[in-house]
Design a protein around this motif. Structure first.
Motif, short mmCIF file in Angstrom:
data_model
loop_
_atom_site.label_atom_id
_atom_site.label_comp_id
_atom_site.label_asym_id
_atom_site.label_seq_id
_atom_site.Cartn_x
_atom_site.Cartn_y
_atom_site.Cartn_z
N UNK A 90 -21.67 7.62 5.33
CA UNK A 90 -20.54 7.27 6.54
C UNK A 90 -20.66 8.50 7.44
N UNK A 91 -20.38 9.39 6.91
CA UNK A 91 -20.19 10.69 7.73
C UNK A 91 -21.51 11.14 8.35
N UNK A 92 -22.84 10.74 7.68
CA UNK A 92 -23.96 11.21 8.19
C UNK A 92 -24.11 10.26 9.49
N UNK A 93 -23.69 9.06 9.16
CA UNK A 93 -24.00 8.12 10.34
C UNK A 93 -23.10 8.24 11.28
N UNK A 94 -22.09 8.83 11.34
CA UNK A 94 -20.86 8.78 12.32
C UNK A 94 -20.34 9.90 12.57
N UNK A 95 -20.36 10.82 11.98
CA UNK A 95 -19.52 12.10 12.43
C UNK A 95 -19.98 12.75 13.62
N UNK A 96 -19.11 13.57 14.17
CA UNK A 96 -19.78 14.09 15.36
C UNK A 96 -20.36 15.55 15.37
N UNK A 136 0.94 -1.14 -0.05
CA UNK A 136 0.16 0.04 0.08
C UNK A 136 1.07 1.34 0.03
N UNK A 137 0.31 2.48 0.29
CA UNK A 137 0.75 3.77 0.33
C UNK A 137 1.26 4.12 1.63
N UNK A 138 1.73 5.35 1.73
CA UNK A 138 2.26 5.82 2.71
C UNK A 138 1.05 6.80 3.53
N UNK A 139 0.22 7.52 2.46
CA UNK A 139 -0.76 8.02 3.21
C UNK A 139 -1.86 7.55 3.01
N UNK A 140 -3.17 7.59 4.08
CA UNK A 140 -4.48 6.93 4.01
C UNK A 140 -5.18 8.00 4.18
N UNK A 141 -6.52 7.84 3.71
CA UNK A 141 -7.66 8.82 4.21
C UNK A 141 -8.40 8.48 5.57
N UNK A 142 -8.20 7.24 5.83
CA UNK A 142 -8.95 6.54 6.99
C UNK A 142 -8.20 5.62 7.55
N UNK A 143 -8.33 5.62 9.05
CA UNK A 143 -7.35 4.43 9.54
C UNK A 143 -8.61 3.56 10.59
N UNK A 144 -8.40 2.21 10.31
CA UNK A 144 -9.26 1.49 11.28
C UNK A 144 -8.44 0.76 11.95
N UNK A 145 -8.99 0.39 13.10
CA UNK A 145 -8.22 -0.34 14.05
C UNK A 145 -9.03 -1.67 14.42
N UNK A 146 -8.53 -2.78 14.07
CA UNK A 146 -9.34 -4.16 14.17
C UNK A 146 -8.54 -4.84 15.42
N UNK A 147 -9.11 -5.10 16.21
CA UNK A 147 -8.58 -5.92 17.31
C UNK A 147 -9.42 -7.32 17.63
N UNK A 148 -8.67 -8.55 17.73
CA UNK A 148 -9.15 -9.61 17.99
C UNK A 148 -9.32 -9.91 19.45
N UNK A 149 -10.28 -10.74 20.07
CA UNK A 149 -10.38 -11.03 21.35
C UNK A 149 -11.01 -12.45 21.30
N UNK A 150 -10.97 -13.34 22.09
CA UNK A 150 -11.63 -14.44 22.33
C UNK A 150 -13.04 -14.18 22.89
N UNK A 151 -14.11 -14.18 21.89
CA UNK A 151 -14.00 -14.58 20.32
C UNK A 151 -14.83 -13.51 19.90
N UNK A 152 -14.26 -12.47 19.54
CA UNK A 152 -14.99 -11.59 18.83
C UNK A 152 -14.21 -10.51 18.13
N UNK A 193 -12.23 3.44 14.94
CA UNK A 193 -12.18 4.68 14.01
C UNK A 193 -12.08 5.98 14.76
N UNK A 194 -11.07 6.57 14.52
CA UNK A 194 -10.81 7.85 15.36
C UNK A 194 -10.90 9.09 14.46
N UNK A 195 -10.63 8.73 13.09
CA UNK A 195 -10.37 10.23 12.06
C UNK A 195 -11.77 10.86 12.01
N UNK A 196 -11.73 12.08 11.62
CA UNK A 196 -12.74 12.83 11.47
C UNK A 196 -13.77 13.11 12.63
N UNK A 197 -13.08 13.08 13.90
CA UNK A 197 -14.18 13.18 14.86
C UNK A 197 -15.09 12.11 15.03
#
Ligand code: CUA
Length: 225
Positions: free
Chosen positions: A219-225, A88-104, A109-113
């Motif tokens: 996306x923004x309508x559903x999530x933006x602060x 991939x690239x160096x710059x991204x428009x959006x960063x998502x963090x996916x964390x695995x747990x037992x079991x879910x 997502x912290x970008x754009x408030x």
């Protein structure tokens, strides 16, 4: 989705390249298989096992060194190109963090408030509604905008898991104490499923991944602060 001999239709360019590379390497493997089978047939059919004619042969040694070397190169070079492309690239428009747990899975997502943070559990068999995929639908899906350069940071809260989306040609181990990076970029809206792909305990089969791709407006309508 079911009953398919090939790989799944891909949503992104990486997936399409992965699919093409799969077909291409299968072609070369088939070419080798047919070549070996033919020479075995010829040797067996000739009855004199050919070795009688040879004490040494420079041409033969050159051939069975150069031809396999060329075949390996023709697999390795495009494979390396693909690997760097997947990085991939160096710059991204959006960063998502996916964390695995037992079991879910849990997502952040912290970008754009947006400040999105939620857990994603598989829908239990008793709660399935008509049209759901058994063992694949989740209670909270990851909703992301399409036509966007997205970086996924994959981590784990406990043991090894793996975040995988077959229709994106993507899979990354989720290791406790470190982050792996994936590059997502989808060309069209839609909905895709994946599963944890590293044996992580008794409910390994029951922590699926569901991603929905919507427009930036939605996306923004559903999530933006
Ligand atoms: Cu988590 Cu397998």
């Amino acid at each position: 989705m079911y009953n398919s001999l090939g790989l799944q239709d891909c949503f992104n360019y990486i997936g399409m390249e992965v699919y093409l590379f799969h077909d291409y390497s299968m072609l070369i493997v088939l070419f080798i298989l047919v070549g070996v089978m033919l020479s075995v047939l010829v040797i067996l059919g000739s009855g004199n096992y050919m070795v009688k004619g040879y004490r040494s042969s420079e041409f033969l040694e050159l051939t069975w060194t150069v031809v396999p070397g060329f075949l390996l190169m023709s697999l390795g070079v495009p494979s390396l190109f693909l690997m760097y492309y997947m990085e991939g690239a160096v710059k991204y428009d959006l960063t998502v963090k996916a964390v695995g747990h037992q079991w879910y899975w849990s997502y952040e997502i912290g970008d754009y408030g947006t400040g999105i943070e939620f857990d994603s559990y598989m829908v239990g068999l008793d709660d399935l509604v008509s049209g759901d995929y058994r063992l694949l639908n989740v209670d909270n899906s990851l909703v992301l905008p399409y036509l966007t350069k997205i970086r996924v940071l994959v981590g784990s809260g406990d043991v090894l898991h793996a975040w995988a989306l077959p229709s994106m040609g993507i899979k990354a181990d989720a290791c406790p104490g470190r982050l792996n990076v994936l590059s997502l970029g989808v060309c069209r809206p839609g909905s895709m499923y994946g599963q944890c792909s590293e044996i992580c305990g008794v409910n390994h089969s029951f922590m699926p991944i569901h991603v929905e791709w919507v427009s930036w407006e939605d996306f923004l309508m559903n999530h933006a602060a």
